[in-house]
Design an enzyme around this catalytic site. Structure first.
Site, PDB file in Angstrom:
ATOM      1  N   CYS A 105       0.840  -1.669   0.163  1.00 49.06           N
ATOM      2  CA  CYS A 105       0.274   0.177   0.148  1.00 49.06           C
ATOM      3  C   CYS A 105       0.621   1.296  -0.054  1.00 49.06           C
ATOM      4  O   CYS A 105       1.600   1.282  -0.959  1.00 49.06           O
ATOM      5  CB  CYS A 105      -0.998   0.208   0.896  1.00 49.06           C
ATOM      6  SG  CYS A 105      -2.419   1.065   0.954  1.00 49.06           S
ATOM      7  N   HIS A 128      -3.416  -5.051   1.810  1.00 50.20           N
ATOM      8  CA  HIS A 128      -2.536  -4.494   3.311  1.00 50.20           C
ATOM      9  C   HIS A 128      -2.968  -6.334   3.325  1.00 50.20           C
ATOM     10  O   HIS A 128      -4.101  -6.866   3.655  1.00 50.20           O
ATOM     11  CB  HIS A 128      -3.753  -3.929   4.150  1.00 50.20           C
ATOM     12  CG  HIS A 128      -3.047  -2.439   4.160  1.00 50.20           C
ATOM     13  ND1 HIS A 128      -3.019  -1.812   4.860  1.00 50.20           N
ATOM     14  CD2 HIS A 128      -3.835  -1.834   3.261  1.00 50.20           C
ATOM     15  CE1 HIS A 128      -2.445  -1.098   4.994  1.00 50.20           C
ATOM     16  NE2 HIS A 128      -3.357  -0.728   3.685  1.00 50.20           N
ATOM     17  N   GLU A 148      -0.735  -7.861   5.546  1.00 49.40           N
ATOM     18  CA  GLU A 148      -1.144  -7.823   6.978  1.00 49.40           C
ATOM     19  C   GLU A 148      -1.676  -7.844   7.713  1.00 49.40           C
ATOM     20  O   GLU A 148      -2.111  -8.238   9.566  1.00 49.40           O
ATOM     21  CB  GLU A 148      -0.196  -6.988   7.670  1.00 49.40           C
ATOM     22  CG  GLU A 148      -0.607  -5.375   7.355  1.00 49.40           C
ATOM     23  CD  GLU A 148      -0.738  -5.132   6.669  1.00 49.40           C
ATOM     24  OE1 GLU A 148      -1.209  -3.823   6.549  1.00 49.40           O
ATOM     25  OE2 GLU A 148      -0.486  -5.657   5.166  1.00 49.40           O
TER      26      GLU A 148
END
Length: 308
Positions: free
Chosen positions: A88, A284, A286
């Site tokens: 990102c 994202h 994560e």
């Protein structure tokens, strides 16, 4: 191929989701150690680095103000042969070219560079427009750590897009790992309209700020402003002089943008790329309950360490 060699992966910790990346990386294997990176000297002791999602403008400002850090990161990315992954905002920082940058930063978005891509900041919209959609899964990791089960699932990866950028164009030496079809948000659509005018005029845009080119009608409703290029190709446009100063123009080149679908503003844009030991994802990973992209990057780090 499996390895029993421990690795240390740094996560840039100026702002953003660095702790989430640390948790994901350390969940891949007990042999993966992570460290938060805030100073240039810390880069000497790591095998790879993640530039996390967050706010690219804030990261750039902090990075520029931290003695030696940005130059050290540029050297690490380009010359160290150690893998770098930008997610990102981190992807924006690694891009060579960026449009839709903040209008309040007089010198433009501070970039680290290294990945020859053209990125549109906030392509998918603002924070309240965040969403999740299926994206292509990563390739199989080039190496795995001992004890880690090798996964090569072809099921889509749940991509979480939060004020996310999109890659509009990648050079031939950049491997495209994933694409999605999505309409740009209203603000990004105006930026793309002006960008297309400039590219048609033969201008190579390295950076371009946000553009307020919407006409707000007295009775309600919004429409595009009429944007016309002058003979110089930079355009006689409805932007302020301050916005014009933010534009960095270099030699003329031919860039092809993804075409809009008939009857809609939807475009096929790139969401994941790799170039040698650099990796970028627009979403994202994560935040998703899925470690496949982190396992893929760990595999990149292992492979690079073994060949060094």
């Amino acid at each position: 191929m499996a390895s029993s060699s421990p690795i240390t992966i740094g996560v840039l910790a100026l702002q953003g989701a660095f702790e989430e990346h640390q948790r994901c990386l350390e969940s891949v294997s007990p042999l993966v150690r992570t460290v938060q990176i805030r100073t240039a000297d810390q880069l000497n002791d790591i095998d790879g680095i993640v530039l996390p999602g967050g706010e690219s403008t804030a990261m750039g400002l902090i990075g520029d103000a931290t003695t030696g850090l940005w130059d050290a990161l540029r050297t690490f990315v380009r010359d160290s042969n150690k893998p770098t992954w930008g997610t990102c905002a981190g992807m924006i920082l690694l891009a060579e070219r960026c449009v839709g940058t903040s209008a309040v930063i007089t010198k433009g978005q501070s970039l680290i560079g290294g990945m020859d891509i053209l990125v549109c900041r906030n392509y998918f919209g603002s924070q309240i427009s965040s969403f999740e959609m299926n994206t292509p899964p990563p390739p199989a990791p080039p190496m795995v750590l001992e004890g880690d089960c090798e996964e090569n699932s072809t099921t889509p990866f749940p991509g979480v897009f939060i004020r996310a950028p999109a890659i509009l164009n990648a050079s031939p030496d950049v491997e495209v790992l994933g694409k999605v079809v999505a309409a740009p948000c209203r603000a990004a659509a105006v930026v793309l309209r002006e960008l297309e005018n400039k590219i048609e005029a033969g201008v190579n845009v390295v950076q371009m700020g946000v553009v307020d080119a919407l006409e707000r009608k007295a009775g309600g409703g919004i429409s595009f402003a009429n944007v016309k290029l002058n003979e110089m190709g930079t355009g006689e446009i409805s932007t302020s002089e301050e916005e014009k100063k933010e534009m960095i123009l270099q030699e003329r080149v031919n860039i092809e943008l993804p075409g809009a679908s008939d009857g809609t503003n939807a475009r096929e844009v790139i969401c994941a790329v790799r170039r040698n030991r650099m990796l970028c994802t627009a979403f994202h990973p994560e935040i998703a309950d899925d470690l496949r992209w982190h396992k893929y990057f760990v595999g990149m780090v292992l492979s690079a360490k073994q060949s060094s």
